[in-house]
Scaffold this motif. Structure first.
Motif, PDB file in Angstrom:
ATOM      1  N   ASN A  93       0.810  -1.212   0.000  1.00 13.23           N
ATOM      2  CA  ASN A  93       0.000   0.000   0.000  1.00 13.23           C
ATOM      3  C   ASN A  93       0.843   1.262   0.000  1.00 13.23           C
ATOM      4  N   LEU A  94       0.173   2.350  -0.270  1.00 17.53           N
ATOM      5  CA  LEU A  94       0.721   3.703  -0.153  1.00 17.53           C
ATOM      6  C   LEU A  94      -0.307   4.508   0.616  1.00 17.53           C
ATOM      7  N   ALA A  95       0.101   5.129   1.708  1.00 22.06           N
ATOM      8  CA  ALA A  95      -0.853   5.843   2.566  1.00 22.06           C
ATOM      9  C   ALA A  95      -0.480   7.318   2.672  1.00 22.06           C
ATOM     10  N   PHE A  96      -1.458   8.176   2.402  1.00 25.47           N
ATOM     11  CA  PHE A  96      -1.299   9.617   2.615  1.00 25.47           C
ATOM     12  C   PHE A  96      -1.933   9.967   3.959  1.00 25.47           C
ATOM     13  N   MET A  97      -1.181  10.607   4.820  1.00 25.34           N
ATOM     14  CA  MET A  97      -1.720  11.062   6.107  1.00 25.34           C
ATOM     15  C   MET A  97      -1.634  12.581   6.155  1.00 25.34           C
ATOM     16  N   LEU A  98      -2.727  13.224   6.539  1.00 34.02           N
ATOM     17  CA  LEU A  98      -2.759  14.682   6.504  1.00 34.02           C
ATOM     18  C   LEU A  98      -3.452  15.264   7.724  1.00 34.02           C
ATOM     19  N   ARG A  99      -2.985  16.460   8.084  1.00 30.10           N
ATOM     20  CA  ARG A  99      -3.521  17.144   9.250  1.00 30.10           C
ATOM     21  C   ARG A  99      -3.348  18.644   9.062  1.00 30.10           C
ATOM     22  N   ALA A 100      -4.421  19.413   9.282  1.00 31.35           N
ATOM     23  CA  ALA A 100      -4.362  20.861   9.166  1.00 31.35           C
ATOM     24  C   ALA A 100      -3.828  21.473  10.455  1.00 31.35           C
ATOM     25  N   GLU A 101      -3.341  22.702  10.348  1.00 27.96           N
ATOM     26  CA  GLU A 101      -2.794  23.376  11.522  1.00 27.96           C
ATOM     27  C   GLU A 101      -3.819  23.511  12.637  1.00 27.96           C
ATOM     28  N   ASP A 102      -5.085  23.736  12.251  1.00 26.91           N
ATOM     29  CA  ASP A 102      -6.113  23.923  13.276  1.00 26.91           C
ATOM     30  C   ASP A 102      -6.618  22.594  13.842  1.00 26.91           C
ATOM     31  N   GLY A 103      -6.098  21.471  13.296  1.00 31.34           N
ATOM     32  CA  GLY A 103      -6.471  20.172  13.837  1.00 31.34           C
ATOM     33  C   GLY A 103      -7.930  19.812  13.635  1.00 31.34           C
TER      34      GLY A 103
ATOM     35  N   ALA B   5      -2.418   0.889  -8.557  1.00 27.87           N
ATOM     36  CA  ALA B   5      -3.500   1.027  -7.577  1.00 27.87           C
ATOM     37  C   ALA B   5      -4.683   0.136  -7.955  1.00 27.87           C
ATOM     38  N   ILE B   6      -5.253  -0.555  -6.961  1.00 22.94           N
ATOM     39  CA  ILE B   6      -6.445  -1.378  -7.184  1.00 22.94           C
ATOM     40  C   ILE B   6      -7.570  -1.004  -6.212  1.00 22.94           C
ATOM     41  N   ARG B   7      -7.264  -0.156  -5.229  1.00 22.51           N
ATOM     42  CA  ARG B   7      -8.277   0.201  -4.253  1.00 22.51           C
ATOM     43  C   ARG B   7      -7.832   1.477  -3.536  1.00 22.51           C
TER      44      ARG B   7
ATOM     45  N   SER C 184       3.318   7.113   3.785  1.00 24.70           N
ATOM     46  CA  SER C 184       3.723   5.902   4.491  1.00 24.70           C
ATOM     47  C   SER C 184       3.248   4.688   3.705  1.00 24.70           C
ATOM     48  N   GLY C 185       3.447   3.502   4.290  1.00 23.16           N
ATOM     49  CA  GLY C 185       2.996   2.283   3.628  1.00 23.16           C
ATOM     50  C   GLY C 185       4.140   1.353   3.280  1.00 23.16           C
ATOM     51  N   VAL C 186       3.791   0.175   2.809  1.00 22.82           N
ATOM     52  CA  VAL C 186       4.781  -0.860   2.497  1.00 22.82           C
ATOM     53  C   VAL C 186       5.737  -0.401   1.405  1.00 22.82           C
ATOM     54  N   SER C 187       5.218   0.276   0.383  1.00 18.55           N
ATOM     55  CA  SER C 187       6.088   0.739  -0.701  1.00 18.55           C
ATOM     56  C   SER C 187       7.087   1.774  -0.206  1.00 18.55           C
ATOM     57  N   VAL C 188       6.686   2.570   0.760  1.00 23.75           N
ATOM     58  CA  VAL C 188       7.585   3.605   1.280  1.00 23.75           C
ATOM     59  C   VAL C 188       8.728   2.975   2.061  1.00 23.75           C
ATOM     60  N   ILE C 189       8.411   2.011   2.928  1.00 18.14           N
ATOM     61  CA  ILE C 189       9.492   1.378   3.688  1.00 18.14           C
ATOM     62  C   ILE C 189      10.402   0.575   2.758  1.00 18.14           C
TER      63      ILE C 189
END
Length: 778
Positions: A66-76, A100-102, A219-224
């Motif tokens: 997988n490939l995972a995008f994690m995001l967070r705004a300054e105001d949370g 990508a399949i999903r 993050s994700g398996v491809s990243v590591i």
């Protein structure tokens, strides 16, 4: 016998040099077979139970790459128009990821609700342009009450979200194919991870430019996997050139002879390429661990050269002829260099106790390189040195400090020995502060994107480790049996109550939600249907309504005779993760059926191999101590000196582990391997010192005190220089972004420095304590 061999080496030196150069070229030719392999599975043997369990699940269910995008705004705050649109856009872009399949996210979660007698299934955020405050509140209420979302696709406090892209990468290598076809498959798979991460990096760069206040990580398996590749390439491109530069400076300062420097560099270069070529002949791939073998070999090889050249140049300065100077140097160093090379190789060969192939490969490549460096030191170095360095001007001795130090140790031997051993035992007593934990997150230093993403996830979305349970019910479509579903629900409740568990993904949650939706969204029906045919009907209706790529194959096998329950935990220790998996399997055996498949996951694979590999390497260290001591016993033909050598050979490593327990406290695969690696190297100082001491006693008839002074004068400077070179060499490894190499380098450097101090402070008093007689018999 020894003198005849030395005469042979000198008489045929040019022929031997050509022969050794030719043999080096033959070994080096094997490098053509080398290739860089980056897949995380290379750290496991093919029959490793956890790898088998993981691959079995991948065959039955959707792949976990997988490939995972994690995001967070300054105001949370995730639940506002801007952030929901951002997640929506990122979900759409996710489908463009190579392979990508999903794509799973907060916005494309398949929300179900009733419209009369109809079941409607649609994205939770259907249209980002139509997000009124009322709809946003509705989305938030639905999401935060949905078990499949909370703590997985969005954090419990609603501040952080994840878009997860599941990948179907090129197939793994098929061993039944030809070598060329296997290489093509290997290259395609390795390149696929790079393509995926490159796409992700480009997406993040674009989002950072347009949304600088939103923190986004990949993050994700491809990243590591790609991180393993990047670290391997970086270490291969930087460590070896830097080491050659540093060694060149060290040799210039110590030897002050251009010809001697040329000879040394030729030996270490040939030894390094021979080690790498040997790996190619055997069929080893290069990886983030064994790619450091050339650095280690050249570091150890230069020590052999320094010992031989130091005595040779000293003899020249005493106005000996070149041939006489080299003959004397060979006579003094033949035994200790041979012995230290063999014991160093033994130390590295004990890495074969490792159950992780890269460490076995590192041990074998380095051991062969060390032994070949010994051969080159006796065959190539004398020829080159005698050709280039024939004279040396007399110079004043600069060894006054070591002579004074020797006098201090001799005069205060009892106090020095008592204090030194007290400090040693004090440091050794700190070893229990170390905890065995091989966490893949810490394989990389902060600053490496994967490590930064993992640290971000730990802080805001702490589902960083997982375990999957494959639970079969025996026949097609049996997953809809109410009794089976009830058992799954009880299992889910059990898992959620376990320490460290953050999220559980279960088919039961889908069925309960469908039952509720098919009953006018009445919360009272958020329960398992009472009839199997009803549950099967709901499931069929739901699957027919799902868009492409979002089917239930991630938790159900094709004929619905088994289901997968995925457990996500925070950053619990490996021991805790393994214990959780064992408790889960035991619950299933006790409460459901005796024949339950072993749980599996990438996290569990690394946790399991870490525990087993560390323990096997510690046993390897014990074997190394015994094997090296036995080797010294055979070489020196003295039980007394073999026993004496055990103290300075092993104590520094134990002392270093004590300091490590206080400073770091984590023992992973690399740290466990250090004992075997360092032990063979530590013998160098001990053997050279004892060898010079015995020569003074046997050949020159010196007293024990005079023998100590002779050893300090004749080998002390070389030991200081080799310690500096070894410390710099292994210290260079500590600069690696790959923490397994960095920790190996740091701890080995610490051990080597402690070894010199220990040898200078403890070994002389021990020799004088057990060797009080005025004469010594061979």
């Amino acid at each position: 016998m020894e003198l005849r061999f030395i005469k042979f080496l000198l008489k045929y030196r040019y022929l031997l040099a050509l022969f050794s150069l030719g043999a080096t070229l033959v070994l080096a030719y094997g490098a053509k077979n080398l290739y860089l392999e980056t897949d995380y599975k290379i750290y496991f043997q093919d029959d490793e139970p956890q790898l088998v369990a993981h691959e079995s699940m991948e065959e039955a269910y959707t792949k976990t790459d997988n490939l995972a995008f994690m995001l967070r705004a300054e105001d949370g705050e995730v639940f506002n128009e801007r952030m929901l649109r951002l997640i929506y856009d990122l979900s759409e872009i996710g489908w463009q990821t190579p392979y990508a399949i999903r794509v799973d996210s907060l916005t494309n979660f398949q929300h179900t609700y009733a419209d009369g007698d109809d079941l409607l299934v649609e994205d939770l955020v259907l249209d980002p342009d139509d997000l009124s405050l009322l709809k946003i509140r509705s989305v938030q209420e639905t999401a935060m009450n949905e078990k499949a979302i909370v703590k997985r696709l969005v954090s419990a406090d609603g501040s952080t979200a994840m878009v997860n892209v599941t990948l179907e990468l090129p197939p793994e290598v098929d061993p039944t194919l030809s070598a060329d076809e296997q290489m093509a498959q290997r290259q395609a798979r390795d390149q696929s991870h790079g393509e995926v991460v490159a796409f992700g990096d480009e997406v993040i760069a674009q989002f950072n430019a347009t949304h600088p206040d939103v923190e986004i990580h990949l993050s994700g398996v491809s990243v590591i996997t790609n991180s393993f590749a990047s670290s391997s390439k970086k270490d291969g491109e930087t460590l070896v050139p830097m080491m050659y530069g540093i060694i060149l400076i060290a040799l210039a300062v110590f030897l002050r002879s251009l010809g001697a420097i040329v000879g040394s560099l030729l030996v270490i270069a040939c030894a390094s390429v021979a080690a790498v070529g040997f790996g190619g002949w055997i069929g080893y791939p290069l990886n983030a661990v064994n790619i450091t073998a050339p650095t280690i070999v050249l570091t150890i090889a230069v020590c052999d050269a320094v010992h031989l050249l130091a005595v040779y140049l000293r003899n020249l300065s005493l106005q000996m002829s070149a041939e006489e100077a080299m003959s004397e140097s060979l006579r003094i160093n033949l035994e200790p260099i041979t012995l230290t090379s063999v014991t160093t190789a033994v130390g590295f060969f004990t890495l074969n106790f490792s159950i992780s192939p890269p460490f076995v490969e590192l041990g074998n490549m380095t051991a062969v390189g060390v032994l070949w460096a010994m051969v080159l030191t006796f065959t190539m170095l004398p020829a080159v040195t005698l050709l280039l360095v024939r004279k040396r001007k007399p110079r004043a001795s600069n060894e006054a400090f070591l002579s004074g130090f020797a006098s201090f140790v001799i005069n205060h031997r009892t106090r020095v020995l008592t204090v030194s051993l007290a400090v040693a035992f004090g440091l050794i007593a700190l070893i229990p502060k170390n905890v065995i934990d091989d966490d893949p997150i810490t394989y990389f230093k902060p600053g490496v994107p994967y490590r930064d993403a993992s640290d971000f996830s730990l802080k805001y979305l702490p589902t960083v480790k997982d375990i999957s349970f494959d639970i079969a019910c025996g026949e097609a479509a049996c997953v809809n049996d109410p009794k089976f579903l009830a058992m799954l629900e009880e299992f889910r409740v059990f898992l959620e109550a376990q320490n460290g568990v953050e999220h559980v993904t279960s088919y039961v949650d889908v069925i309960k939600r469908l039952n509720k939706s098919m009953n006018a969204d009445d919360q009272a029906y958020y329960a398992i249907p009472t009839r199997a045919d009803l549950a099967a009907q709901y499931s069929l209706m739901y699957e027919m309504s799902l868009p492409y790529g979002l089917d239930l194959n991630n938790i159900l096998n094709l004929d619905k005779s088994a289901t997968k329950i995925m457990v996500w935990t925070n950053n619990i220790t490996n021991a805790e993760l393994i214990s959780l998996a064992e408790r889960g399997r035991k619950w299933l055996v006790d409460e459901y059926q005796a024949d339950v498949a072993a749980p599996g996951s990438v996290s569990l694979m690394f946790a399991s191999i870490g525990e087993k590999n560390i323990r096997s390497m510690l046993w390897g260290g014990v074997i190394a101590v015994l094997a090296i001591t036995f080797t010294i016993l055979l070489a020196l033909r003295s039980f007394k000196y073999a026993l004496i050598s055990m103290i300075p050979n092993s104590f520094p490593a134990f002392m270093a582990f004590g300091i490590w327990g206080v400073a770091v406290g984590q023992v992973n695969m690399a740290v466990a391997a250090v004992f075997s690696i360092a032990l063979g190297i530590l013998v160098d100082d001990t053997v050279h010192f004892i060898s010079k001491y015995r020569r003074a006693r046997l050949v020159k008839g010196f007293s024990p005190e005079e023998g100590i002074r002779y050893a300090f004068d004749n080998v002390g400077p070389a030991l200081v220089v080799t310690t500096i070179v070894l410390s710099i060499g292994f210290g260079m490894l500590s600069t690696s972004d790959f923490n397994l190499n960095a920790m190996t380098g740091t701890l080995t450097t610490l051990t080597i420095v402690l070894a010199l101090i220990f040898d200078f402070l403890v070994l002389p008093p021990i020799l004088m304590l057990f060797d009080k007689d005025s004469t010594l018999e061979a």
